[in-house]
Scaffold this motif. Sequence first.
Motif, PDB file in Angstrom:
ATOM      1  N   LEU A  94       2.059  17.473  -1.353  1.00  0.00           N
ATOM      2  CA  LEU A  94       1.484  18.293   0.284  1.00  0.00           C
ATOM      3  C   LEU A  94       1.938  16.750   1.518  1.00  0.00           C
ATOM      4  O   LEU A  94       0.764  15.852   0.798  1.00  0.00           O
ATOM      5  N   GLN A  95       2.820  17.365   2.217  1.00  0.00           N
ATOM      6  CA  GLN A  95       2.877  15.962   3.127  1.00  0.00           C
ATOM      7  C   GLN A  95       2.400  16.047   3.830  1.00  0.00           C
ATOM      8  O   GLN A  95       2.065  17.064   4.343  1.00  0.00           O
ATOM      9  N   PRO A  96       0.977  14.576   4.662  1.00  0.00           N
ATOM     10  CA  PRO A  96       0.209  14.627   4.945  1.00  0.00           C
ATOM     11  C   PRO A  96       0.887  15.706   6.427  1.00  0.00           C
ATOM     12  O   PRO A  96      -0.288  16.044   6.919  1.00  0.00           O
ATOM     13  N   GLY A  97       1.874  15.418   6.939  1.00  0.00           N
ATOM     14  CA  GLY A  97       2.466  16.292   7.909  1.00  0.00           C
ATOM     15  C   GLY A  97       2.545  17.987   7.629  1.00  0.00           C
ATOM     16  O   GLY A  97       2.627  18.092   9.012  1.00  0.00           O
TER      17      GLY A  97
ATOM     18  N   MET B  90       0.619  -1.524   0.729  1.00  0.00           N
ATOM     19  CA  MET B  90      -0.042  -0.124   0.104  1.00  0.00           C
ATOM     20  C   MET B  90       1.049   1.291   0.073  1.00  0.00           C
ATOM     21  O   MET B  90       1.824   1.149   0.897  1.00  0.00           O
ATOM     22  N   ALA B  91       0.465   2.108  -0.708  1.00  0.00           N
ATOM     23  CA  ALA B  91       0.937   4.276  -1.099  1.00  0.00           C
ATOM     24  C   ALA B  91       1.079   4.015  -0.182  1.00  0.00           C
ATOM     25  O   ALA B  91      -0.394   3.600   0.792  1.00  0.00           O
ATOM     26  N   ASP B  92       1.765   5.367   0.492  1.00  0.00           N
ATOM     27  CA  ASP B  92       2.324   6.707   1.771  1.00  0.00           C
ATOM     28  C   ASP B  92       1.204   7.569   1.234  1.00  0.00           C
ATOM     29  O   ASP B  92       1.352   7.967   0.224  1.00  0.00           O
ATOM     30  N   THR B  93       0.166   7.900   1.462  1.00  0.00           N
ATOM     31  CA  THR B  93      -0.945   9.275   0.826  1.00  0.00           C
ATOM     32  C   THR B  93       0.019  10.048   1.111  1.00  0.00           C
ATOM     33  O   THR B  93       0.810  11.097   2.380  1.00  0.00           O
ATOM     34  N   ILE B  94       0.027  11.046   0.124  1.00  0.00           N
ATOM     35  CA  ILE B  94       0.560  12.576  -0.274  1.00  0.00           C
ATOM     36  C   ILE B  94      -1.124  13.124  -0.748  1.00  0.00           C
ATOM     37  O   ILE B  94      -1.592  12.346  -1.438  1.00  0.00           O
ATOM     38  N   HIS B  95      -0.860  14.725  -0.676  1.00  0.00           N
ATOM     39  CA  HIS B  95      -2.052  15.403  -0.813  1.00  0.00           C
ATOM     40  C   HIS B  95      -1.483  16.481  -2.303  1.00  0.00           C
ATOM     41  O   HIS B  95       0.234  16.438  -2.562  1.00  0.00           O
ATOM     42  N   LEU B  96      -2.387  17.169  -2.696  1.00  0.00           N
ATOM     43  CA  LEU B  96      -1.865  18.022  -3.568  1.00  0.00           C
ATOM     44  C   LEU B  96      -2.319  18.835  -2.890  1.00  0.00           C
ATOM     45  O   LEU B  96      -3.412  19.141  -2.214  1.00  0.00           O
ATOM     46  N   VAL B  97      -1.793  20.409  -3.585  1.00  0.00           N
ATOM     47  CA  VAL B  97      -2.233  21.578  -2.894  1.00  0.00           C
ATOM     48  C   VAL B  97      -1.661  22.636  -4.479  1.00  0.00           C
ATOM     49  O   VAL B  97      -0.600  22.281  -5.269  1.00  0.00           O
ATOM     50  N   LYS B  98      -3.084  23.029  -4.766  1.00  0.00           N
ATOM     51  CA  LYS B  98      -2.838  24.711  -6.029  1.00  0.00           C
ATOM     52  C   LYS B  98      -3.478  25.615  -5.394  1.00  0.00           C
ATOM     53  O   LYS B  98      -4.279  25.286  -4.656  1.00  0.00           O
TER      54      LYS B  98
END
Length: 143
Positions: free
Chosen positions: A110-113, A1-9
């Motif tokens: 964007l890293q979750p932290g 399973m992948a580590d979650t990452i976000h996007l910022v825009k």
Amino acid sequence: MADTIHLVKLCVGAEKVEDLLDWQANARAKGPDGLPRHVTRMWPKRADQILDGGSLYWVFKGLVLCRQPIVRLDPVDRGDGINRCGIVLDPEVVRVAATPRRPFQGWRYLQPGDAPRDLPKGRETQQPLPPQLENALAEIGVL
């Protein structure tokens, strides 16, 4: 399973979250399935991590104010030979703690932290502060 990452825009042309909501109510902002989507020229290389619970965090006038969970990434062909990425979004917009963000082009990972925390239930309907005051308070860590 992948580590979650976000996007910022950056939410270009919008001054507040309600502007985004108004735009996404427009048929032009929706994909064929009726879900809101943002079409971008670049396809994220870390798509598996994004699709593992990632969200798109929106920046308004220098502040991250909300996020939308990312449902999927669709190829978009506008007939000009350029393959684009349709970031398909959950229509629910989640308000987050106002967090300063410098201008940039395109989207960024964007890293979750590093992601702003969601606002507690009930606060999302409060009257927003004037953008300059909200930005100043966020810069000193009050919001």
